[in-house]
Design a protein around this motif. Structure first.
Motif, PDB file in Angstrom:
ATOM      1  N   ILE A 155       0.875  -1.344  -0.139  1.00 57.84           N
ATOM      2  CA  ILE A 155       0.037  -0.086   0.209  1.00 57.84           C
ATOM      3  C   ILE A 155       1.056   1.062  -0.049  1.00 57.84           C
ATOM      4  O   ILE A 155       2.005   1.245   0.733  1.00 57.84           O
ATOM      5  CB  ILE A 155      -0.891   0.220   1.231  1.00 57.84           C
ATOM      6  N   LEU A 156       0.534   2.265  -0.980  1.00 56.67           N
ATOM      7  CA  LEU A 156       1.551   3.144  -0.920  1.00 56.67           C
ATOM      8  C   LEU A 156       0.639   4.679  -0.504  1.00 56.67           C
ATOM      9  O   LEU A 156      -0.546   4.746  -1.147  1.00 56.67           O
ATOM     10  CB  LEU A 156       2.160   3.720  -2.270  1.00 56.67           C
ATOM     11  N   LEU A 179       4.560   3.507 -10.938  1.00 48.43           N
ATOM     12  CA  LEU A 179       5.007   2.666  -9.501  1.00 48.43           C
ATOM     13  C   LEU A 179       3.747   1.793  -9.196  1.00 48.43           C
ATOM     14  O   LEU A 179       3.959   0.520  -8.950  1.00 48.43           O
ATOM     15  CB  LEU A 179       5.579   3.324  -8.572  1.00 48.43           C
ATOM     16  N   SER A 180       2.713   2.516  -9.042  1.00 47.73           N
ATOM     17  CA  SER A 180       1.482   1.612  -8.653  1.00 47.73           C
ATOM     18  C   SER A 180       1.056   0.716  -9.530  1.00 47.73           C
ATOM     19  O   SER A 180       0.776  -0.392  -9.291  1.00 47.73           O
ATOM     20  CB  SER A 180       0.240   2.740  -8.605  1.00 47.73           C
ATOM     21  N   ARG A 181       1.140   0.801 -10.995  1.00 48.69           N
ATOM     22  CA  ARG A 181       0.847  -0.134 -11.878  1.00 48.69           C
ATOM     23  C   ARG A 181       1.999  -1.190 -11.860  1.00 48.69           C
ATOM     24  O   ARG A 181       1.551  -2.427 -11.945  1.00 48.69           O
ATOM     25  CB  ARG A 181       0.609   0.476 -13.222  1.00 48.69           C
ATOM     26  N   LEU A 201       4.209  -1.991  -9.541  1.00 49.02           N
ATOM     27  CA  LEU A 201       4.523  -2.732  -8.415  1.00 49.02           C
ATOM     28  C   LEU A 201       2.994  -3.357  -7.856  1.00 49.02           C
ATOM     29  O   LEU A 201       2.811  -3.863  -6.882  1.00 49.02           O
ATOM     30  CB  LEU A 201       5.211  -1.909  -7.252  1.00 49.02           C
ATOM     31  N   LYS A 202       1.926  -2.865  -8.381  1.00 43.18           N
ATOM     32  CA  LYS A 202       0.553  -3.426  -8.225  1.00 43.18           C
ATOM     33  C   LYS A 202       0.142  -2.956  -6.783  1.00 43.18           C
ATOM     34  O   LYS A 202      -0.394  -3.868  -6.099  1.00 43.18           O
ATOM     35  CB  LYS A 202       0.489  -5.133  -8.358  1.00 43.18           C
ATOM     36  N   THR A 203       0.391  -1.811  -6.317  1.00 39.46           N
ATOM     37  CA  THR A 203       0.148  -1.401  -4.887  1.00 39.46           C
ATOM     38  C   THR A 203      -1.348  -0.663  -4.983  1.00 39.46           C
ATOM     39  O   THR A 203      -1.674  -0.464  -6.038  1.00 39.46           O
ATOM     40  CB  THR A 203       1.441  -0.487  -4.479  1.00 39.46           C
ATOM     41  N   THR A 204      -1.882  -0.724  -3.879  1.00 44.22           N
ATOM     42  CA  THR A 204      -2.734   0.184  -3.493  1.00 44.22           C
ATOM     43  C   THR A 204      -2.345   1.685  -3.275  1.00 44.22           C
ATOM     44  O   THR A 204      -1.568   1.547  -2.509  1.00 44.22           O
ATOM     45  CB  THR A 204      -3.803  -0.395  -2.332  1.00 44.22           C
ATOM     46  N   SER A 205      -2.858   2.397  -3.864  1.00 45.21           N
ATOM     47  CA  SER A 205      -2.668   3.872  -3.666  1.00 45.21           C
ATOM     48  C   SER A 205      -3.416   4.861  -3.116  1.00 45.21           C
ATOM     49  O   SER A 205      -4.406   4.922  -3.799  1.00 45.21           O
ATOM     50  CB  SER A 205      -1.389   4.335  -4.874  1.00 45.21           C
ATOM     51  N   LEU A 206      -3.118   5.552  -2.057  1.00 42.73           N
ATOM     52  CA  LEU A 206      -3.889   6.617  -1.640  1.00 42.73           C
ATOM     53  C   LEU A 206      -3.140   8.067  -2.065  1.00 42.73           C
ATOM     54  O   LEU A 206      -1.931   7.855  -1.218  1.00 42.73           O
ATOM     55  CB  LEU A 206      -4.172   6.594  -0.268  1.00 42.73           C
ATOM     56  N   VAL A 207      -3.539   8.870  -2.632  1.00 43.29           N
ATOM     57  CA  VAL A 207      -2.643  10.121  -2.912  1.00 43.29           C
ATOM     58  C   VAL A 207      -3.415  11.337  -2.139  1.00 43.29           C
ATOM     59  O   VAL A 207      -4.517  11.553  -2.847  1.00 43.29           O
ATOM     60  CB  VAL A 207      -2.343  10.472  -4.381  1.00 43.29           C
TER      61      VAL A 207
END
Lengths: 248, 221
Positions: free
Chosen positions: A159-160, A184-186, A188-194
């Motif tokens: 999670i980022l 990076l989100s795509r 590393l396949k992370t869930t991201s909250l910006v």
């Protein structure tokens, strides 16, 4: 998955978050927009226990993080990486040591060569090279932000969390950082909250957008849905984004 | 362990010149003032070396060193931790799985306790030596007479207690400084306030602790 359920946060008399409820499905990029002082950063810090909500639940992969001790928060923080509003690099360490800092803690089995390789790999993810031996104060603010991003992704978070990652940056670096978040989100396949003020960027890369005003969610949806939202604050943000688009 | 040695070098070695410089002057003032007042009151300054040595070992060496250490190390520490707090470095440490207290406070605490002990020992010895030189040059005491007079008043125990005081004062400095650093409010004003508060509170606590320790140690004489 991250779930907020009726989260309230109060500082003295002032209620900063007023019953926030939303969900971020795994692998999605969620943008939280709003004017300054509406509780965006507070919301983000509550996810990893850097602040505690006054009431409500925050679930990270099913674990309620709101009542955990510092020790119990460790596995939650291990899953999450946070890029702060400031680069938050350790001044006394070199860029290499900053990026290697979390690696030494979480991957003690790494040899010196593996460590160096991973640091180089993470720096190249943010398009930096040849800065390993410099101290943070010897590179530009935009570069420091990118190093901060490299340090965050180095420990492979799922999670980022980004707290105003482009604040104080010039338009070119802003664009580069936004592209990096998406990439990076795509990759590393992370869930991201910006957390951001940048509607243009949100429209470009978000899967979902939430607009906060005075501690409440006033609009939510996909970028397409937001474009049609009649709320005055959303219209103001959109106007600014469209003006910028027209100007460019 | 490496962090402790780095901090120990900063606390002890780098503080040594300023502490020695100041305690030397304190020794000069102590011996000259003692002589002046003794001559004035009892018309005789024969006991000056003994009294001066007692004052140096029981109070001056440890307290002056600790107060100087507070202004040099304590202020720097509060500013460092405060700056880390407002630039979110403390939160970054937490996110990287590092306990900020263990990472920042423990090495500084250990270094200040050891440093306080060592600095008190060195400062007291240098202070006594300086007092002896001054009494030889200004009060016409030979080194032998100074030492004989001193030994009538002070024992090895006094030096041990002075070092223990130094260690206790050393413990106060990082605890107070880190406390204010961790609670630093944002902005330059916040860092300034944390620094000022840490120096003021540490100095007051050192003086109060000096009273408590002197009272405790008095039971052993």
């Amino acid at each position: 998955m991250i779930t907020f359920r009726d989260v309230h946060k109060q500082f003295g008399e002032r209620e900063v978050l007023k019953g926030i409820t939303f969900e971020v499905p795994e692998g999605q990029i969620l943008f939280i927009l709003g004017t300054s002082g509406t509780g965006k950063s507070v919301l983000l810090k509550n996810i990893v226990g850097l602040m505690q909500p006054t009431s409500g639940q925050i679930l990270v992969d099913g674990t309620d993080v709101t009542r955990l001790s510092e020790e119990e928060l460790f596995p939650v923080r291990r899953k999450c990486g946070m890029v702060f509003q400031h680069p938050a690099l350790f001044d006394s360490l070199t860029i290499f040591e900053n990026v290697a800092f979390g690696l030494r803690k979480h991957y003690p089995e790494y040899s010196a060569a593996q460590l160096a390789e991973r640091v180089r790999e993470c720096l190249s993810l943010v398009y930096l090279s040849g800065v390993e031996d410099k101290k943070p104060q010897a590179i530009s603010y935009g570069m420091q932000k990118r190093v901060s991003l490299a340090r965050t992704v180095a420990v492979n978070p799922r999670i980022l969390l980004f707290d105003e990652p482009t604040t104080g940056l010039d338009p070119v670096t802003t664009r580069a950082i936004n592209d990096l978040i998406l990439e990076l989100s795509r990759k590393l396949k992370t869930t991201s909250l910006v957390v951001s003020h940048d509607m243009q960027c949100a429209l470009d890369i978000a899967d979902q957008i939430i607009v906060l005003d005075m501690g409440e969610i006033v609009a939510r949806g996909t970028p397409e849905e937001l474009r049609k939202n009649p709320h005055p604050l959303v219209r103001d943000f959109l106007k600014e984004a469209l003006d910028a688009e027209t100007a460019s | 362990m490496k962090d402790i040695f780095v901090q120990l070098e900063f606390v002890t070695w780098q503080s040594l010149p300023v502490i020695l410089f100041c305690v030397c002057f304190a020794a000069v003032v102590t011996i000259i003032e003692s002589s002046f007042h003794m001559k004035l009151v009892v018309q005789n300054d024969a006991l000056v070396p003994g009294f001066a040595a007692l004052l140096i070992l029981r109070e001056l060496g440890a307290v002056v060193s600790a107060l100087l250490l507070t202004s040099r190390v304590g202020a720097g520490l509060a500013a460092e931790v405060g700056s880390m707090k407002i630039t979110e470095q403390i939160e970054a440490l937490k996110m990287l799985g590092i306990d900020p207290v263990r990472f920042l406070v423990v090495p500084r605490f250990v270094a200040c306790v050891i440093g306080g002990f060592l600095l008190s020992l060195i400062a007291n010895l240098v202070c006594l030596y300086c007092a002896m030189l001054v009494s030889e040059a200004k009060l016409s005491y030979s080194s032998g007479a100074f030492i004989t007079s001193m030994r009538a008043f002070v024992t090895f125990q006094d030096l041990v207690f002075a070092c223990l005081k130094g260690a206790c004062f050393g413990a106060v400095i990082p605890l107070v400084s880190c406390y204010f650093g961790f609670r630093c409010k944002s902005g330059a004003e916040g860092v300034g306030l944390a620094t000022t508060n840490s120096v003021v509170v540490s100095s007051v606590l050192i003086i109060v602790l000096d009273f408590v320790l002197t009272f405790l140690f008095s039971h052993f004489y």
